[in-house]
Write a protein that holds these residues in place. Structure first.
Motif, mmCIF file in Angstrom:
data_model
loop_
_atom_site.group_PDB
_atom_site.id
_atom_site.type_symbol
_atom_site.label_atom_id
_atom_site.label_comp_id
_atom_site.label_asym_id
_atom_site.label_seq_id
_atom_site.Cartn_x
_atom_site.Cartn_y
_atom_site.Cartn_z
ATOM 1 N N HIS A 262 -41.717 110.338 -17.454
ATOM 2 C CA HIS A 262 -42.391 110.214 -16.151
ATOM 3 C C HIS A 262 -43.904 110.135 -16.290
ATOM 4 O O HIS A 262 -44.592 109.659 -15.383
ATOM 5 C CB HIS A 262 -42.019 111.407 -15.268
ATOM 6 N N PHE A 263 -44.446 110.626 -17.424
ATOM 7 C CA PHE A 263 -45.881 110.554 -17.645
ATOM 8 C C PHE A 263 -46.350 109.126 -17.919
ATOM 9 O O PHE A 263 -47.543 108.836 -17.801
ATOM 10 C CB PHE A 263 -46.285 111.419 -18.851
ATOM 11 N N ALA A 264 -45.451 108.253 -18.311
ATOM 12 C CA ALA A 264 -45.816 106.913 -18.779
ATOM 13 C C ALA A 264 -46.706 106.192 -17.769
ATOM 14 O O ALA A 264 -46.458 106.217 -16.567
ATOM 15 C CB ALA A 264 -44.558 106.089 -19.049
ATOM 16 N N GLY A 265 -47.743 105.555 -18.280
ATOM 17 C CA GLY A 265 -48.639 104.780 -17.437
ATOM 18 C C GLY A 265 -49.752 105.585 -16.800
ATOM 19 O O GLY A 265 -50.519 105.056 -15.982
ATOM 20 N N ARG A 266 -49.877 106.861 -17.182
ATOM 21 C CA ARG A 266 -50.894 107.720 -16.557
ATOM 22 C C ARG A 266 -51.926 108.178 -17.587
ATOM 23 O O ARG A 266 -52.166 109.356 -17.750
ATOM 24 C CB ARG A 266 -50.240 108.926 -15.898
ATOM 25 N N GLY A 267 -52.533 107.238 -18.265
ATOM 26 C CA GLY A 267 -53.601 107.588 -19.176
ATOM 27 C C GLY A 267 -53.404 107.060 -20.573
ATOM 28 O O GLY A 267 -52.367 106.466 -20.904
ATOM 29 N N ASN A 273 -55.819 112.219 -20.760
ATOM 30 C CA ASN A 273 -56.296 112.241 -22.139
ATOM 31 C C ASN A 273 -55.585 113.316 -22.956
ATOM 32 O O ASN A 273 -56.021 113.659 -24.047
ATOM 33 C CB ASN A 273 -57.815 112.503 -22.148
ATOM 34 N N CYS A 274 -54.488 113.863 -22.411
ATOM 35 C CA CYS A 274 -53.771 114.962 -23.049
ATOM 36 C C CYS A 274 -52.486 114.493 -23.722
ATOM 37 O O CYS A 274 -51.744 113.680 -23.150
ATOM 38 C CB CYS A 274 -53.424 116.046 -22.027
#
Length: 339
Positions: A262-267, A273-274
């Protein structure tokens, strides 16, 4: 003839769905309802696919259904195998890198307490045993956080207590963060009210910054779950959390109600940056929720993340606390300052 065409069409549709459910981020669908739930439970999906494959395999003994059912069996087995491969690549436990005892290290503990079901003594004992410098406690009010801090002080490890509560109606609307004084003085910089730009939408997140500007910004996370009527808030929470990790020195820990899918595409990294400590340590295939499922079948939604100036030396999902009352497993990560 028509029956064969319909059978072929169904097989093609199932194959397409299997591709989407295996890697939805390739199509930008990882944050959509239903798809987000299936991809969150890859281990359970493997078991369901194998059971379905057995059922259709038995049906294939009926000659009229043979071509159709064999096609479905192949798709289900490929889907199960692909998910096993993804989970195996993410890992089922291990250490990322040998620790450098001469460098600065921080141990981070996170545990969603399900509205304070585990006793303060249980939380404190775990934190003391692991030598936690940072303790993130979603669904924990300030009074219980203070009890934990007192118990830790008596155990030789005092902690500052930082809490945000959106209201007193439900304990889930509170998040508590404990910080070791060894890390310096910290102040809460996230807003008391809900919603961006000051906080997550439905459940509070505590963002604490060092008063003198030296040291990591620490974020105790609680994003809302992606239930049907909270999908917009859930996506917004993840976007806001990614923004909190836009700096150069950030440590985040808590219940994200999201997996790395679900994190994909968010930075640039896993989220903003984590980078995810479980991924770095080869433990991201282990589920942290719910505790009534084995870790291999659960969803890894509790995380510790950090900016590139931190190296992950270990990450553990602790299933020995499954009978403590919470539906989440505690997670512990040890980070070494790079360089």
């Amino acid at each position: 003839m028509l029956a064969r065409l319909l059978s072929a069409l169904v097989v093609l549709v199932v194959a397409a769905l299997a591709v989407v459910f295996t890697w939805p981020q390739a199509f930008g669908l990882q944050n959509e309802w239903v798809i987000s739930h299936v991809v969150a439970l890859r281990g359970a999906a493997v078991v369901c696919a194998l059971i379905a494959a057995v059922v259709f395999g038995l049906l294939s003994f009926a000659k009229p259904l043979r071509g159709f059912t064999i096609g479905l069996v192949v798709i289900l087995l490929v889907y199960a195998g692909a998910n096993v491969a993804i989970l195996s690549a993410r890992g089922f436990g291990g250490e990322a890198a040998p620790a450098d005892e001469t460098s600065e290290s921080i141990t981070v503990l996170s545990w969603n307490t399900l509205g304070e079901v585990p006793e303060a003594s249980t939380i404190a004992e775990l934190a003391l045993e692991r030598g936690a410098d940072i303790v993130s406690l979603p669904e924990t009010t300030e009074p219980l956080g203070e009890e934990v801090a007192i118990a830790m002080r008596e155990g030789g490890r005092p902690m500052w207590v930082k809490t945000i509560a959106f209201d007193q109606i439900a304990k889930a609307r509170s998040t508590t963060l404990l910080i070791s004084p060894d890390l310096g003085d910290y102040e809460v910089v996230s807003a008391e009210g809900s919603g961006p730009p000051g906080n997550t939408n439905t459940l509070p997140t505590v963002v604490a910054a060092p008063v003198n500007g030296e040291g990591p910004t620490i974020v105790a996370v609680h994003a809302v779950a992606p239930i049907r009527w909270e999908m917009r808030n859930w996506r917004s929470d993840l976007d806001w959390l990614a923004e909190q990790c836009a700096g150069d020195d950030v440590i985040m820990a808590g219940d994200f109600n999201a997996t790395v899918d679900h994190f994909a595409g968010r930075g640039a990294a896993d989220l903003g940056n984590c980078a995810d400590a479980a991924v770095a340590a080869g433990s991201a295939g282990l589920g942290t929720w719910p505790t009534d499922l084995p870790a291999l079948l659960g969803s890894p939604i509790d995380h510790v993340l950090a900016t590139p100036n931190w190296t992950v030396t270990s990450f553990d999902v602790l299933d020995e606390y499954d009978d403590s009352g919470s539906d989440h497993r505690p997670v512990v990560a040890t980070l070494e300052r790079a360089g």
